[in-house]
Design an enzyme around this catalytic site. Structure first.
Site, short mmCIF file in Angstrom:
data_model
loop_
_atom_site.label_atom_id
_atom_site.label_comp_id
_atom_site.label_asym_id
_atom_site.label_seq_id
_atom_site.Cartn_x
_atom_site.Cartn_y
_atom_site.Cartn_z
N CYS A 175 -8.42 3.30 4.31
CA CYS A 175 -7.30 3.08 3.40
C CYS A 175 -7.71 3.42 1.96
O CYS A 175 -8.04 4.55 1.67
CB CYS A 175 -6.76 1.66 3.56
SG CYS A 175 -5.14 1.45 2.79
N HIS B 124 -5.31 2.00 9.28
CA HIS B 124 -6.27 0.92 9.54
C HIS B 124 -6.63 0.90 11.02
O HIS B 124 -5.91 0.31 11.82
CB HIS B 124 -5.65 -0.43 9.16
CG HIS B 124 -5.52 -0.64 7.69
ND1 HIS B 124 -6.53 -1.21 6.94
CD2 HIS B 124 -4.53 -0.34 6.83
CE1 HIS B 124 -6.15 -1.25 5.67
NE2 HIS B 124 -4.94 -0.73 5.58
N GLU C 153 -8.78 -0.83 12.45
CA GLU C 153 -9.05 -2.23 12.86
C GLU C 153 -7.77 -3.00 13.16
O GLU C 153 -7.83 -4.09 13.73
CB GLU C 153 -9.89 -2.94 11.79
CG GLU C 153 -9.15 -3.40 10.54
CD GLU C 153 -8.84 -2.33 9.51
OE1 GLU C 153 -8.35 -2.71 8.42
OE2 GLU C 153 -9.07 -1.13 9.76
#
Length: 193
Positions: free
Chosen positions: A77, A175, A177
Site C-alpha cells: 500500500c 493488501h 494480508e
C-alpha cells in the site's frame, strides 16, 4: 527464516503479523538497521499519509537503508507508493526504487477506492498459482502510474499499476494480508522467492 516488518510508525502491522502467523512464520517488528539488514525477507508496510510517513523514515535514517537492501523487500500500500519517485500526496519525493510517480484519483470516482477489485496482467513469481482477475482488497486515494516495472494492473477510473517489481523490490497497492486465500498465496510466494 528471519522475517522483519519495518516499524516506522506508519503501518497496519498487526494484520500483517497475523497473516504470516497463519502461514506458520513469525514476523518481527523492528526499526533497528542491523536487524533489518540481517533479515532474510523484509516487509515495508504503510497506512496513512505520504509526507508524514516519509518524514518518519528520514528521522530514523530508514530512507537511506531501504533502497540499499539486498534481500527481497515487499512494500504494501503506502509502502509501495513511497518506493516510487514522487507522490502527489503532500508533494512528497519518494525513495526512487520504482521509476514511476503516484497520482491522485480524480473526483469523478469515489475516493478512496475501498473494497475488492481484480488484478490482471500478472507478470512475476510473486503471483505463482494466482489466477488472472483474482479479487484483492484495496483502500487508497492515490495510484502508481504504469511503467516498465508494472507486474499487475487494476482498473478504477483508469488502468493503473497495482503491483511493481524492480530487482529484489516488490510492491503491491492491494493488501495481500487482507485478501483471503489468494492474498495468502502471494505472501507465501514472497517467502519462497
Amino acid at each position: 527464516m528471519k522475517l522483519v516488518i519495518i516499524d516506522y510508525g506508519a503501518g497496519n502491522i498487526k494484520s500483517i503479523q497475523f497473516a504470516f502467523n497463519r502461514l506458520g512464520y513469525e514476523a518481527v517488528l523492528s526499526k533497528n538497521p542491523e536487524e533489518i539488514k540481517a533479515a532474510d525477507k523484509v516487509i515495508f508496510p504503510g497506512v496513512g499519509e505520504a509526507s508524514s510517513a516519509m518524514k518518519m523514515l528520514k528521522e530514523s535514517g530508514l530512507d537511506k537503508l531501504i533502497p540499499n537492501l539486498k534481500q527481497p523487500v515487499l512494500g504494501i500500500c503506502l509502502g509501495m507508493q513511497l518506493m516510487c519517485l514522487h507522490t502527489e500526496e503532500g508533494n512528497t519525493k519518494g525513495l526512487g526504487i520504482f521509476q514511476t510517480n503516484v497520482k491522485r484519483f480524480s473526483n469523478n470516482v469515489k475516493v478512496p477506492q475501498m473494497g475488492w477489485n481484480v488484478i490482471k496482467n500478472l507478470k512475476s513469481d510473486l503471483f505463482e498459482g494466482v489466477k488472472e482477475n483474482e479479487y484483492m482488497y484495496l483502500v487508497h486515494s492515490y495510484y502508481a502510474e504504469h511503467c516498465n516495472e508494472t507486474i499487475a494492473a487494476t482498473d478504477y477510473e483508469i488502468n493503473y499499476a497495482s503491483a511493481l517489481q524492480h530487482k529484489n523490490f516488490y510492491g503491491t497497492q492491494f493488501h495481500p494480508e487482507k485478501s483471503g486465500n489468494e492474498g495468502a498465496k502471494i505472501l507465501k510466494n514472497f517467502l519462497d522467492l
